[in-house]
Design an enzyme around this catalytic site. Structure first.
Site, PDB file in Angstrom:
ATOM      1  N   ARG A 218      -0.790   0.754   8.532  1.00  0.00           N
ATOM      2  CA  ARG A 218      -0.448   0.823   9.694  1.00  0.00           C
ATOM      3  C   ARG A 218      -1.531   0.910  11.016  1.00  0.00           C
ATOM      4  O   ARG A 218      -1.756   0.030  11.867  1.00  0.00           O
ATOM      5  CB  ARG A 218       1.479   1.245  10.444  1.00  0.00           C
ATOM      6  CG  ARG A 218       1.944   1.242   9.755  1.00  0.00           C
ATOM      7  CD  ARG A 218       3.092   2.334  10.383  1.00  0.00           C
ATOM      8  NE  ARG A 218       2.636   3.262   9.451  1.00  0.00           N
ATOM      9  CZ  ARG A 218       3.883   4.318   9.961  1.00  0.00           C
ATOM     10  NH1 ARG A 218       5.012   4.540  10.570  1.00  0.00           N
ATOM     11  NH2 ARG A 218       3.386   5.589   8.581  1.00  0.00           N
TER      12      ARG A 218
ATOM     13  N   ASP B 145       3.160  -2.839   9.324  1.00  0.00           N
ATOM     14  CA  ASP B 145       4.012  -2.026   8.808  1.00  0.00           C
ATOM     15  C   ASP B 145       5.433  -2.706   7.840  1.00  0.00           C
ATOM     16  O   ASP B 145       6.104  -3.517   8.236  1.00  0.00           O
ATOM     17  CB  ASP B 145       4.915  -2.074  10.517  1.00  0.00           C
ATOM     18  CG  ASP B 145       5.657  -1.397  10.681  1.00  0.00           C
ATOM     19  OD1 ASP B 145       6.800  -0.493  10.339  1.00  0.00           O
ATOM     20  OD2 ASP B 145       6.406  -0.884  11.589  1.00  0.00           O
TER      21      ASP B 145
ATOM     22  N   ASN C 188       2.380   2.244  -2.842  1.00  0.00           N
ATOM     23  CA  ASN C 188       2.524   4.470  -2.872  1.00  0.00           C
ATOM     24  C   ASN C 188       2.628   4.450  -1.335  1.00  0.00           C
ATOM     25  O   ASN C 188       2.575   5.518  -1.317  1.00  0.00           O
ATOM     26  CB  ASN C 188       0.673   3.510  -2.819  1.00  0.00           C
ATOM     27  CG  ASN C 188       0.453   5.438  -2.702  1.00  0.00           C
ATOM     28  OD1 ASN C 188       0.323   6.540  -2.803  1.00  0.00           O
ATOM     29  ND2 ASN C 188      -0.766   5.221  -1.523  1.00  0.00           N
TER      30      ASN C 188
ATOM     31  N   TYR D  99      12.639  12.449   2.110  1.00  0.00           N
ATOM     32  CA  TYR D  99      11.952  12.593   0.841  1.00  0.00           C
ATOM     33  C   TYR D  99      12.518  12.448  -0.175  1.00  0.00           C
ATOM     34  O   TYR D  99      11.946  11.348  -0.982  1.00  0.00           O
ATOM     35  CB  TYR D  99      10.677  13.497   1.544  1.00  0.00           C
ATOM     36  CG  TYR D  99       9.514  12.948   0.811  1.00  0.00           C
ATOM     37  CD1 TYR D  99       8.576  12.326   0.650  1.00  0.00           C
ATOM     38  CD2 TYR D  99       9.496  13.713  -1.444  1.00  0.00           C
ATOM     39  CE1 TYR D  99       7.904  11.878  -0.431  1.00  0.00           C
ATOM     40  CE2 TYR D  99       8.353  13.243  -1.898  1.00  0.00           C
ATOM     41  CZ  TYR D  99       7.744  12.103  -1.642  1.00  0.00           C
ATOM     42  OH  TYR D  99       6.125  12.137  -1.742  1.00  0.00           O
TER      43      TYR D  99
ATOM     44  N   LYS E 284      12.747   8.818  -2.323  1.00  0.00           N
ATOM     45  CA  LYS E 284      12.021   9.086  -4.057  1.00  0.00           C
ATOM     46  C   LYS E 284      12.467   8.408  -4.990  1.00  0.00           C
ATOM     47  O   LYS E 284      12.507   8.086  -6.278  1.00  0.00           O
ATOM     48  CB  LYS E 284      11.372   9.882  -4.213  1.00  0.00           C
ATOM     49  CG  LYS E 284       9.712  10.020  -2.943  1.00  0.00           C
ATOM     50  CD  LYS E 284       9.158   9.154  -2.997  1.00  0.00           C
ATOM     51  CE  LYS E 284       7.628   9.031  -2.371  1.00  0.00           C
ATOM     52  NZ  LYS E 284       6.840   7.927  -2.754  1.00  0.00           N
TER      53      LYS E 284
ATOM     54  N   THR F  49      -4.214  16.018  -1.742  1.00  0.00           N
ATOM     55  CA  THR F  49      -5.266  14.775  -0.860  1.00  0.00           C
ATOM     56  C   THR F  49      -4.868  14.703   0.301  1.00  0.00           C
ATOM     57  O   THR F  49      -6.325  14.211   0.690  1.00  0.00           O
ATOM     58  CB  THR F  49      -3.783  13.303  -0.905  1.00  0.00           C
ATOM     59  OG1 THR F  49      -2.733  13.659   0.011  1.00  0.00           O
ATOM     60  CG2 THR F  49      -3.966  13.198  -2.368  1.00  0.00           C
TER      61      THR F  49
END
Length: 314
Positions: free
Chosen positions: A35, A61, A88, A153, A157, A188
């Protein structure tokens, strides 16, 4: 992979950036999307610096179905049919269910299930025509075992994992392979991009620590290499981190016991706090300077955030 057309969503930072870098290093013609245009430009520069290869980028988006159609059309026009799709992109909201609203679930489902589904359906005709293609869906241990305080989440998932596994079965014999990557925690710097509800400073403290500890989390560069390798070799599934492998096996063998363990873990996490704060979410930057203990434990994650273009890292 030389000359193959690859599209990586969420490629402006973190794991997506590293997966795109791996593919570019192998000679693929990579396009990254996200984005934020400034993040995309920085990511493309980082990948070119490390691999010597140019990377295209498109602002998109993924919550907008028309934008997804336009993205597929633009990449196809510029490079040809997408041969490698890496789904991803993700968003993380951390907090107890009492502090969440319906919108948190909607955003999660749109970004981590609907968007990958739309993108995959958009590129599949081209892959089928070629008789070759690879779809790599980056799901999560949260798509196999419902991690506490990550319910939106987890829901998204779980849906993405079901889609990925079902799609592989449907495409058997077509030349198009589907790899389901199931990573556990990785260093990360993703805690920098998360949103927090409830007792937000406390939620940030445990999440930043968990995403940074070397014994719990995995080096993101190694994770990216393994994910790309699994996709190239057309593996059906890749579970990453020792903790995630143990958890998946334990849940398969003893789901009731695993659920009880997760219930205990949930009790150890912060309570919801004031009902007036339910539904409110704020970014990590508001809580990043927590206790001295949090700051020390989160050092590896902060280091990763600076390296891999996460927001707010300094």
């Amino acid at each position: 992979m030389k000359g193959r057309v690859a599209l990586v969503t969420g490629g402006s930072r973190g794991l997506g950036l590293l997966i795109a870098r791996e593919l570019a290093g192998l000679g693929a013609r990579v396009t990254i999307c996200a984005r934020d245009e400034e993040e995309l430009a920085r990511a493309a520069a980082l990948i070119r610096r490390d691999t010597g290869r140019p990377v295209s980028w498109e602002q998109c988006d993924l919550g907008d179905a028309q934008a997804i159609d336009a993205l597929v059309a633009e990449v196809t026009k510029r490079h040809g049919p997408v041969e490698i799709l890496v789904n991803n992109a993700g968003i993380i909201t951390v907090g107890p269910v009492e502090s969440l609203d319906v919108d948190a679930f909607r955003r999660a489902i749109e970004t981590m299930f609907m968007a990958p589904m739309r993108l995959t359906l958009g590129v599949l005709p081209g892959m089928r025509e070629l008789g070759d293609g690879r779809v790599i869906n980056v799901t999560s241990i949260g798509g196999r075992i419902p991690a506490p305080h990550l319910l939106p989440y987890d829901c998204a998932k779980f849906a993405a994992t079901g889609f990925s596994e079902g799609l592989r079965a449907e495409l058997a014999g077509s030349g198009v392979s589907v790899t389901t990557a199931v990573p556990g925690l990785m260093r990360t710097g993703s805690h920098r991009a998360a949103r927090f509800t409830g007792r937000r400073s406390r939620e940030y403290a445990w999440f930043a620590a968990a995403a940074s500890l070397p014994l719990v989390s995995m080096d993101a560069e190694r994770a990216a290499r393994l994910i790309v390798r699994a996709g190239i070799r057309r593996r059906p599934e890749l579970v990453l981190t020792a903790v995630a492998k143990v958890a998946v096996r334990a849940h398969g063998l003893a789901p009731a016991t695993t659920t009880r363990a997760l219930s205990l873990a949930a009790r150890l996490l912060p309570s919801a706090g004031s009902p007036a704060k339910s539904g409110e979410a704020s970014g990590a930057s508001e809580h990043a300077k927590g206790t001295p203990w949090t700051d020390r434990v989160a050092v590896p994650g902060e280091r990763a955030a600076r390296r891999w273009n996460e927001p707010g890292a300094s």
